[in-house]
Motif scaffolding. Structure first.
Motif, mmCIF file in Angstrom:
data_model
loop_
_atom_site.group_PDB
_atom_site.id
_atom_site.type_symbol
_atom_site.label_atom_id
_atom_site.label_comp_id
_atom_site.label_asym_id
_atom_site.label_seq_id
_atom_site.Cartn_x
_atom_site.Cartn_y
_atom_site.Cartn_z
ATOM 1 N N GLN A 130 14.014 -0.051 -5.411
ATOM 2 C CA GLN A 130 12.810 -0.855 -5.646
ATOM 3 C C GLN A 130 12.301 -1.461 -4.333
ATOM 4 O O GLN A 130 11.101 -1.455 -4.068
ATOM 5 N N ARG A 131 13.207 -1.982 -3.494
ATOM 6 C CA ARG A 131 12.781 -2.523 -2.193
ATOM 7 C C ARG A 131 12.156 -1.432 -1.333
ATOM 8 O O ARG A 131 11.154 -1.657 -0.664
ATOM 9 N N GLN A 132 12.766 -0.249 -1.357
ATOM 10 C CA GLN A 132 12.250 0.854 -0.552
ATOM 11 C C GLN A 132 10.845 1.252 -1.023
ATOM 12 O O GLN A 132 9.955 1.490 -0.202
ATOM 13 N N ARG A 133 10.638 1.301 -2.320
ATOM 14 C CA ARG A 133 9.309 1.631 -2.862
ATOM 15 C C ARG A 133 8.283 0.572 -2.474
ATOM 16 O O ARG A 133 7.149 0.890 -2.123
ATOM 17 N N GLU A 139 3.411 -0.288 3.427
ATOM 18 C CA GLU A 139 3.055 0.545 4.575
ATOM 19 C C GLU A 139 1.773 1.331 4.290
ATOM 20 O O GLU A 139 0.876 1.409 5.140
ATOM 21 N N LEU A 140 1.643 1.898 3.099
ATOM 22 C CA LEU A 140 0.434 2.633 2.726
ATOM 23 C C LEU A 140 -0.783 1.712 2.707
ATOM 24 O O LEU A 140 -1.874 2.102 3.144
ATOM 25 N N GLN A 146 -6.104 -0.235 8.018
ATOM 26 C CA GLN A 146 -6.388 0.160 9.390
ATOM 27 C C GLN A 146 -7.426 1.276 9.440
ATOM 28 O O GLN A 146 -8.172 1.379 10.402
ATOM 29 N N GLY A 147 -7.482 2.091 8.383
ATOM 30 C CA GLY A 147 -8.432 3.204 8.329
ATOM 31 C C GLY A 147 -9.836 2.780 7.986
ATOM 32 O O GLY A 147 -10.786 3.531 8.144
#
Length: 148
Positions: A130-133, A139-140, A146-147
């Motif tokens: 869950q933390r990784q997701r 990040e996304l 930024q885009g």
């Protein structure tokens, strides 16, 4: 092809961690290295070895000894040479179930910590996934911002 660095006896467990030097040096569970999922079998094996090695080191410290002196007295037992045990406890080499069983045969007090981790394995793994997701979502989101 395996995800971890390959050694003579399989992958190098500490190579599965984002910060390899945390192997057996921190009480918390080290995060997987980028690109390795928390559910990855090699990462999970590395965490098991990390927890066992940490428990061994703590027990040696409680006994007022170090791994070199302690395991030198046991070097007549196959697999417990000082050099090999050092590599295993640093996560440079993959430990076998026999290795872990021998450690706790001679340092049984450390088994409680290891057993506790194994008993909570499912919850720990789910929490880490869950933390990784969440980190991936963040990040996304940063990339989208930024885009713009």
């Amino acid at each position: 092809m395996t995800a971890g660095k390959i050694g003579d006896d399989g992958f190098e467990p500490r190579a599965m961690f984002a910060e390899p030097k945390t192997f057996a040096a921190v009480g918390s569970l080290p995060a997987p290295r980028p690109g390795v999922a928390a559910s990855n079998a090699q990462y999970r094996a590395a965490v098991l070895q990390h927890v066992a090695a940490r428990a061994v080191r703590e027990q040696l410290r409680h006994r007022g000894t170090n791994q070199k002196d302690f395991f030198a007295k046991l070097s007549h037992i196959r697999g417990l040479s000082v050099g090999r045990v050092g590599r295993l406890l640093r996560g440079e080499q993959l430990a076998t179930l026999e290795d872990i069983a021998l450690w706790f045969e001679h340092l049984p007090e450390g088994l409680d910590r290891f057993s506790s981790y194994v008993a909570n394995w499912d919850k720990t793994t789910k929490d880490m996934i869950q933390r990784q997701r969440q980190e991936l979502r963040e990040e996304l989101e940063r990339e989208r911002e930024q885009g713009r």
